[in-house]
Design a protein around this motif. Structure first.
Motif, PDB file in Angstrom:
ATOM      1  N   ALA A  69       0.839  -1.203   0.000  1.00  0.00           N
ATOM      2  CA  ALA A  69       0.000   0.000   0.000  1.00  0.00           C
ATOM      3  C   ALA A  69       0.876   1.256   0.000  1.00  0.00           C
ATOM      4  O   ALA A  69       0.602   2.218  -0.728  1.00  0.00           O
ATOM      5  CB  ALA A  69      -0.927  -0.008   1.210  1.00  0.00           C
ATOM      6  N   TYR A  70       1.931   1.237   0.788  1.00  0.00           N
ATOM      7  CA  TYR A  70       2.844   2.386   0.875  1.00  0.00           C
ATOM      8  C   TYR A  70       3.465   2.674  -0.491  1.00  0.00           C
ATOM      9  O   TYR A  70       3.556   3.815  -0.917  1.00  0.00           O
ATOM     10  CB  TYR A  70       3.922   2.103   1.927  1.00  0.00           C
ATOM     11  N   GLU A  71       3.906   1.633  -1.168  1.00  0.00           N
ATOM     12  CA  GLU A  71       4.560   1.795  -2.461  1.00  0.00           C
ATOM     13  C   GLU A  71       3.614   2.304  -3.545  1.00  0.00           C
ATOM     14  O   GLU A  71       4.065   2.840  -4.553  1.00  0.00           O
ATOM     15  CB  GLU A  71       5.206   0.482  -2.907  1.00  0.00           C
ATOM     16  N   THR A  72       2.315   2.143  -3.357  1.00  0.00           N
ATOM     17  CA  THR A  72       1.371   2.634  -4.362  1.00  0.00           C
ATOM     18  C   THR A  72       1.116   4.133  -4.234  1.00  0.00           C
ATOM     19  O   THR A  72       0.550   4.736  -5.140  1.00  0.00           O
ATOM     20  CB  THR A  72       0.013   1.887  -4.273  1.00  0.00           C
ATOM     21  N   LEU A  73       1.513   4.727  -3.116  1.00  0.00           N
ATOM     22  CA  LEU A  73       1.317   6.165  -2.911  1.00  0.00           C
ATOM     23  C   LEU A  73       2.279   6.958  -3.786  1.00  0.00           C
ATOM     24  O   LEU A  73       3.432   6.564  -3.980  1.00  0.00           O
ATOM     25  CB  LEU A  73       1.556   6.541  -1.448  1.00  0.00           C
ATOM     26  N   MET A  74       1.829   8.060  -4.282  1.00  0.00           N
ATOM     27  CA  MET A  74       2.685   8.976  -5.040  1.00  0.00           C
ATOM     28  C   MET A  74       3.722   9.554  -4.072  1.00  0.00           C
ATOM     29  O   MET A  74       3.424   9.760  -2.886  1.00  0.00           O
ATOM     30  CB  MET A  74       1.855  10.104  -5.659  1.00  0.00           C
ATOM     31  N   PRO A  75       4.929   9.822  -4.563  1.00  0.00           N
ATOM     32  CA  PRO A  75       5.983  10.346  -3.682  1.00  0.00           C
ATOM     33  C   PRO A  75       5.576  11.581  -2.882  1.00  0.00           C
ATOM     34  O   PRO A  75       5.904  11.696  -1.701  1.00  0.00           O
ATOM     35  CB  PRO A  75       7.128  10.661  -4.648  1.00  0.00           C
ATOM     36  N   ASP A  76       4.849  12.496  -3.501  1.00  0.00           N
ATOM     37  CA  ASP A  76       4.407  13.703  -2.776  1.00  0.00           C
ATOM     38  C   ASP A  76       3.485  13.348  -1.614  1.00  0.00           C
ATOM     39  O   ASP A  76       3.553  13.948  -0.541  1.00  0.00           O
ATOM     40  CB  ASP A  76       3.685  14.673  -3.714  1.00  0.00           C
ATOM     41  N   ARG A  77       2.639  12.363  -1.831  1.00  0.00           N
ATOM     42  CA  ARG A  77       1.694  11.933  -0.785  1.00  0.00           C
ATOM     43  C   ARG A  77       2.447  11.272   0.365  1.00  0.00           C
ATOM     44  O   ARG A  77       2.159  11.516   1.531  1.00  0.00           O
ATOM     45  CB  ARG A  77       0.658  10.963  -1.387  1.00  0.00           C
ATOM     46  N   ARG A  78       3.431  10.413   0.019  1.00  0.00           N
ATOM     47  CA  ARG A  78       4.251   9.760   1.058  1.00  0.00           C
ATOM     48  C   ARG A  78       4.956  10.811   1.914  1.00  0.00           C
ATOM     49  O   ARG A  78       4.991  10.720   3.135  1.00  0.00           O
ATOM     50  CB  ARG A  78       5.305   8.857   0.418  1.00  0.00           C
ATOM     51  N   GLU A  79       5.526  11.800   1.231  1.00  0.00           N
ATOM     52  CA  GLU A  79       6.242  12.866   1.939  1.00  0.00           C
ATOM     53  C   GLU A  79       5.304  13.612   2.888  1.00  0.00           C
ATOM     54  O   GLU A  79       5.668  13.906   4.035  1.00  0.00           O
ATOM     55  CB  GLU A  79       6.843  13.822   0.909  1.00  0.00           C
ATOM     56  N   ALA A  80       4.105  13.907   2.424  1.00  0.00           N
ATOM     57  CA  ALA A  80       3.124  14.616   3.248  1.00  0.00           C
ATOM     58  C   ALA A  80       2.730  13.782   4.467  1.00  0.00           C
ATOM     59  O   ALA A  80       2.577  14.315   5.573  1.00  0.00           O
ATOM     60  CB  ALA A  80       1.887  14.965   2.420  1.00  0.00           C
ATOM     61  N   ILE A  81       2.579  12.482   4.283  1.00  0.00           N
ATOM     62  CA  ILE A  81       2.220  11.597   5.395  1.00  0.00           C
ATOM     63  C   ILE A  81       3.343  11.564   6.428  1.00  0.00           C
ATOM     64  O   ILE A  81       3.094  11.645   7.635  1.00  0.00           O
ATOM     65  CB  ILE A  81       1.880  10.180   4.886  1.00  0.00           C
ATOM     66  N   HIS A  82       4.593  11.480   5.966  1.00  0.00           N
ATOM     67  CA  HIS A  82       5.725  11.474   6.903  1.00  0.00           C
ATOM     68  C   HIS A  82       5.828  12.805   7.654  1.00  0.00           C
ATOM     69  O   HIS A  82       6.100  12.822   8.864  1.00  0.00           O
ATOM     70  CB  HIS A  82       7.033  11.161   6.173  1.00  0.00           C
ATOM     71  N   ALA A  83       5.591  13.907   6.951  1.00  0.00           N
ATOM     72  CA  ALA A  83       5.640  15.219   7.609  1.00  0.00           C
ATOM     73  C   ALA A  83       4.537  15.325   8.657  1.00  0.00           C
ATOM     74  O   ALA A  83       4.782  15.812   9.777  1.00  0.00           O
ATOM     75  CB  ALA A  83       5.507  16.336   6.573  1.00  0.00           C
ATOM     76  N   ALA A  84       3.339  14.860   8.325  1.00  0.00           N
ATOM     77  CA  ALA A  84       2.229  14.901   9.286  1.00  0.00           C
ATOM     78  C   ALA A  84       2.525  14.007  10.487  1.00  0.00           C
ATOM     79  O   ALA A  84       2.242  14.391  11.640  1.00  0.00           O
ATOM     80  CB  ALA A  84       0.931  14.462   8.604  1.00  0.00           C
ATOM     81  N   ALA A  85       3.104  12.842  10.238  1.00  0.00           N
ATOM     82  CA  ALA A  85       3.453  11.943  11.344  1.00  0.00           C
ATOM     83  C   ALA A  85       4.511  12.593  12.237  1.00  0.00           C
ATOM     84  O   ALA A  85       4.420  12.532  13.473  1.00  0.00           O
ATOM     85  CB  ALA A  85       3.963  10.618  10.799  1.00  0.00           C
ATOM     86  N   GLY A  86       5.490  13.236  11.639  1.00  0.00           N
ATOM     87  CA  GLY A  86       6.516  13.922  12.416  1.00  0.00           C
ATOM     88  C   GLY A  86       5.936  15.016  13.283  1.00  0.00           C
ATOM     89  O   GLY A  86       6.249  15.122  14.478  1.00  0.00           O
ATOM     90  N   ARG A  87       5.078  15.834  12.708  1.00  0.00           N
ATOM     91  CA  ARG A  87       4.452  16.924  13.480  1.00  0.00           C
ATOM     92  C   ARG A  87       3.578  16.381  14.607  1.00  0.00           C
ATOM     93  O   ARG A  87       3.585  16.898  15.730  1.00  0.00           O
ATOM     94  CB  ARG A  87       3.644  17.829  12.563  1.00  0.00           C
ATOM     95  N   ALA A  88       2.838  15.302  14.327  1.00  0.00           N
ATOM     96  CA  ALA A  88       1.979  14.700  15.361  1.00  0.00           C
ATOM     97  C   ALA A  88       2.834  14.155  16.507  1.00  0.00           C
ATOM     98  O   ALA A  88       2.500  14.340  17.679  1.00  0.00           O
ATOM     99  CB  ALA A  88       1.126  13.588  14.749  1.00  0.00           C
TER     100      ALA A  88
END
Length: 180
Positions: free
Chosen positions: A4-23
């Protein structure tokens, strides 16, 4: 999960990691040291190079204190690659700060040739910065590395570290340089 992770577009993956970091930063406010590994993981996968360098460095320091020097070297090496993307006005300084940290973990691993390669490769950058505090740490670290075989060069760098440390009023590095 990986599929599932690999199917995400790179921009989306980056946004998810940034949101996880902020949380994580919000949830662990005041005790971030507990999760430096997770913060480093997430921010290293974002476009936020400064935060990636900050948390990778903090994780490396924590790992080195726990004698996990392999982990520390990996984290600092990764931080060096992210340091290339920080704003130009602080890039050289961040790079030298990281390079001077690496020998603390490379030495116990017996990787002396890497220490010399790293430090000597940054000599010009250190001189260009004209920062006595940074130069003092750089020359102290290089002098310490030379102690194992080239006492003449160790003494030369110890003297330079001493002069730079006195110039910027750094009594701790003055003491270390005298010890060297």
């Amino acid at each position: 999960q990986e599929v599932a992770y690999e199917t995400l577009m790179p921009d989306r993956r980056e946004a998810i990691h940034a949101a996880a970091g902020r949380a994580l930063e919000q949830f662990y406010e005041g005790r971030l040291q507990e999760i430096y590994d997770r913060l480093a993981h997430h921010y290293a996968r974002t476009g936020e190079a400064a935060k990636a360098v900050e948390y990778l460095t903090s994780f490396a320091d924590k790992s080195a204190r726990a004698y996990a020097h392999d982990e520390a070297v990996k984290a600092l090496t990764e931080a060096l690659s992210h340091a290339e993307r920080v704003p130009a006005e602080i890039r050289d300084r961040r790079r030298i700060e990281l390079v001077v940290r690496l020998p603390r973990s490379l030495t116990p691993l017996g990787r002396l040739s890497e220490i010399f390669s790293l430090l000597l490769g940054e000599r010009e950058r250190v001189e260009r910065l004209r920062d006595p505090a940074l130069a003092a740490h750089y020359h102290y670290t290089l002098g310490r590395a030379y102690m194992l075989g080239r006492r003449d060069l160790a003494l030369q760098h110890a003297r330079r570290a001493l002069a730079e440390a006195e110039r910027c009023g750094d009594p701790a590095t003055v003491g270390r340089a005298y010890g060297l």
